[in-house]
Design an enzyme around this catalytic site. Structure first.
Site, PDB file in Angstrom:
ATOM      1  N   ASP A   1       4.158  -0.425  -4.898  1.00 54.62           N
ATOM      2  CA  ASP A   1       5.135   0.269  -4.081  1.00 54.62           C
ATOM      3  C   ASP A   1       5.646   1.495  -4.866  1.00 54.62           C
ATOM      4  O   ASP A   1       6.226   1.357  -5.947  1.00 54.62           O
ATOM      5  CB  ASP A   1       6.279  -0.713  -3.792  1.00 54.62           C
ATOM      6  CG  ASP A   1       7.412  -0.079  -3.019  1.00 54.62           C
ATOM      7  OD1 ASP A   1       7.291   1.097  -2.641  1.00 54.62           O
ATOM      8  OD2 ASP A   1       8.417  -0.770  -2.794  1.00 54.62           O
TER       9      ASP A   1
ATOM     10  N   ASP B   1       2.510  12.180  -1.302  1.00 53.79           N
ATOM     11  CA  ASP B   1       1.425  12.374  -0.334  1.00 53.79           C
ATOM     12  C   ASP B   1       1.466  11.179   0.615  1.00 53.79           C
ATOM     13  O   ASP B   1       0.620  10.295   0.567  1.00 53.79           O
ATOM     14  CB  ASP B   1       0.091  12.449  -1.094  1.00 53.79           C
ATOM     15  CG  ASP B   1      -1.081  12.653  -0.155  1.00 53.79           C
ATOM     16  OD1 ASP B   1      -0.857  12.848   1.055  1.00 53.79           O
ATOM     17  OD2 ASP B   1      -2.225  12.594  -0.638  1.00 53.79           O
TER      18      ASP B   1
END
Ligand code: SPD
Length: 278
Positions: A140, A158
């Protein structure tokens, strides 16, 4: 071979779609986080779709990946440690490792299946993942930045669109964590969607980034398979200015990024400039 009449359609808003004629579905799965599809299109080569949203295609991916990477990396005078959050297809990493100053490029991607599918179906996009400077973390990204304070020169977010696993990447708390994981002269860029259809989001993100970083700057690129084609990126920087501190080009062979495009990308039409007014 006769043209098929199969189409992939992305519902970009409830009033807008993009349609791409396809030859076939190459891959389909439901990962732990999202649906993942790969289609062979007639116009743009292979197409990666997550949760029904276009992520990248063979033919136009270079615009997004060059612009999310080379603009921040040419704003920093000596980027050595770079972090990409998301970006499991590897396109941003491929561009980052072209920079001779880069010693370490970490990819923190929550969904390992995106990385594997990209290696298999988009080998030219994922090619940079094999570079020895790349450290792939299937984790994560939010937790990763929390755990790595003051470590990075440049961070790139991104992300997918602000639905599903990416929602937390469009929040002020997250930008504060990114600020904290940067060195004292660090900077970051996030992909921030289309000025035509995501005006509320861009306004909010710009204002959140401007409230965390001493400088916020929005720039644009033209990506045919993303909603409306006009795409925004928002940069937060602690010290360097993307135009005054721009470095001479350190990479060659780019298909979209040039020194002139770097300068021009920050020239905004008034309706986009307006989204950056506090
Ligand atoms: N709707 C398009 C948003 C996609 C942004 N991320 C693309 C990932 C490519 N590396």
């Amino acid at each position: 071979m006769p043209k098929t009449d199969l189409w992939f359609t992305e519902l970009q808003t409830d009033k807008l779609t993009i349609g791409l004629r396809i030859n076939r579905t190459i891959h389909r799965e439901v990962t732990e986080f999202q649906t993942l599809d790969v289609f062979e299109t007639q116009q743009y080569g292979n197409l990666l779709v997550l949760d029904g949203c276009v992520m990248t295609t063979d033919k136009d991916e270079f615009v997004y990946h060059e612009m999310i990477s080379h603009v921040p990396l040419h704003t920093h005078p000596n980027p050595k440690n770079v972090l990409v959050i998301g970006g499991g297809d590897g396109g941003a990493i491929r561009e980052i490792v072209k920079h001779p100053t880069v010693e370490r490029a970490v990819l923190a991607e929550i969904d390992g299946r995106v990385i594997e599918a990209s290696k298999q179906y988009f080998p030219q996009i994922a090619s940079g993942l094999a570079d020895p400077r790349v450290d792939i973390q299937v984790t994560d990204g939010i937790q990763y930045v929390k755990d790595h304070k003051g470590e990075f020169d440049v961070v790139l977010v991104d992300s997918t669109d602000p639905v599903g696993p990416a929602v937390g990447l469009f929040a002020r708390d997250f930008y504060q964590m990114v600020f904290d994981c940067l060195k004292e002269d660090g900077l970051f860029v996030a992909q921030t969607e289309s000025p035509w259809v995501n005006q509320g989001l861009i306004r909010q993100v710009y204002s959140d980034i401007a409230s965390v970083f001493p400088q916020a700057h929005l720039y644009l690129a033209y990506i045919p398979t993303y909603p409306t084609g006009m795409w925004s990126f928002t940069m937060g920087t602690k010290q360097y200015h993307p135009l005054r501190d721009r470095q001479p080009a350190r990479v060659s062979g780019t298909k979209y990024y040039t020194e002139e495009i770097h300068q021009a990308a920050f020239v905004l039409p008034p309706f986009v400039q307006e989204l950056t007014r506090q």
